[in-house]
Design a protein around this motif. Sequence first.
Motif, PDB file in Angstrom:
ATOM      1  N   GLU A  60       0.839  -1.191   0.000  1.00 46.43           N
ATOM      2  CA  GLU A  60       0.000   0.000   0.000  1.00 46.43           C
ATOM      3  C   GLU A  60       0.881   1.250   0.000  1.00 46.43           C
ATOM      4  N   ALA A  61       0.397   2.306  -0.637  1.00 46.35           N
ATOM      5  CA  ALA A  61       1.174   3.541  -0.690  1.00 46.35           C
ATOM      6  C   ALA A  61       1.383   4.112   0.709  1.00 46.35           C
ATOM      7  N   SER A  62       2.609   4.555   0.978  1.00 44.09           N
ATOM      8  CA  SER A  62       2.920   5.115   2.290  1.00 44.09           C
ATOM      9  C   SER A  62       3.833   6.327   2.213  1.00 44.09           C
ATOM     10  N   VAL A  63       4.336   6.642   1.017  1.00 45.34           N
ATOM     11  CA  VAL A  63       5.322   7.712   0.867  1.00 45.34           C
ATOM     12  C   VAL A  63       4.721   8.833   0.019  1.00 45.34           C
ATOM     13  N   PRO A  64       4.622  10.059   0.551  1.00 47.63           N
ATOM     14  CA  PRO A  64       4.167  11.186  -0.269  1.00 47.63           C
ATOM     15  C   PRO A  64       5.286  11.677  -1.183  1.00 47.63           C
ATOM     16  N   PHE A  65       4.953  12.573  -2.083  1.00 45.47           N
ATOM     17  CA  PHE A  65       5.949  13.074  -3.021  1.00 45.47           C
ATOM     18  C   PHE A  65       7.142  13.690  -2.300  1.00 45.47           C
ATOM     19  N   ILE A  66       6.885  14.447  -1.239  1.00 42.18           N
ATOM     20  CA  ILE A  66       7.981  15.086  -0.515  1.00 42.18           C
ATOM     21  C   ILE A  66       8.889  14.031   0.120  1.00 42.18           C
ATOM     22  N   GLY A  67       8.328  12.926   0.563  1.00 40.10           N
ATOM     23  CA  GLY A  67       9.156  11.834   1.087  1.00 40.10           C
ATOM     24  C   GLY A  67      10.067  11.263   0.017  1.00 40.10           C
ATOM     25  N   LEU A  68       9.541  11.137  -1.208  1.00 39.41           N
ATOM     26  CA  LEU A  68      10.376  10.668  -2.317  1.00 39.41           C
ATOM     27  C   LEU A  68      11.488  11.676  -2.600  1.00 39.41           C
ATOM     28  N   ALA A  69      11.165  12.964  -2.552  1.00 38.96           N
ATOM     29  CA  ALA A  69      12.174  14.003  -2.798  1.00 38.96           C
ATOM     30  C   ALA A  69      13.261  13.982  -1.725  1.00 38.96           C
ATOM     31  N   GLU A  70      12.870  13.772  -0.481  1.00 40.49           N
ATOM     32  CA  GLU A  70      13.855  13.654   0.597  1.00 40.49           C
ATOM     33  C   GLU A  70      14.749  12.440   0.367  1.00 40.49           C
TER      34      GLU A  70
END
Length: 233
Positions: A60-70
């Motif tokens: 299931e999705a757990s990472v927002p876009f900002i988390g990916l950027a970090e």
Amino acid sequence: MTIDRFTTPLYGIAEAAGYLAIPASTFTTWAFGYQRRQRDGRTVHAKPVITAARAERPHEASVPFIGLAEGYALAAFRQAGVPLQRIRPSIDALQRELGLEHALASRRLFTDGAEVLYDYAEHAGDESARELVVVRNNQRVFAEVVESYLRRVDFAPDGYAKVIALPQYRVAEITVDAEHGFGRPRFARGGAKLEDVIDLFQAGEPVDVVAEEYGLTREEIEDVLRVATRAAA
């Protein structure tokens, strides 16, 4: 559906790790920290360093876009050869000195981060932080490999990452953008979804036909197939 780059879960852990070309286990420790027992019986804790929420179900999705950027910024540090456990204090210094939440996803990491890390390294005697920064023309800048990553990020007016060019492609420019296609990878030129291009090839169409269908070059198609084949291995 309105997507908030900071809070809307878009990616599973393995999916996000694949986009950044890092092991899923590595991304997991970035997202959730860890607790490990040492041989001497001591327990070592490490806190999360990127934005993510525990998913209720596997995949299931757990990472927002900002988390990916970090995670993208951390992947740059990792590519420079500095393990995360050695630069955690440097990341804390960045967050503290820049005075920002999500400093790793901010424009200020690119504009001010090298200066902050250099000063921190000088005062703390931290060789790990110093490995990420060089002095060029009397200016403190990120090492080439880190800088090459950060140059691939576009920022929104709020100062935080908006579009990221994924690092593992040599010819094709593949980007993720939270405002398009729920943040799924697509070709910067033409906007075709990466998944659609790969699916057409896997349906049996020759590379040249796939390229013509989406207005891409043969070299671009071969590049994305190379990455997809390696990821599936």
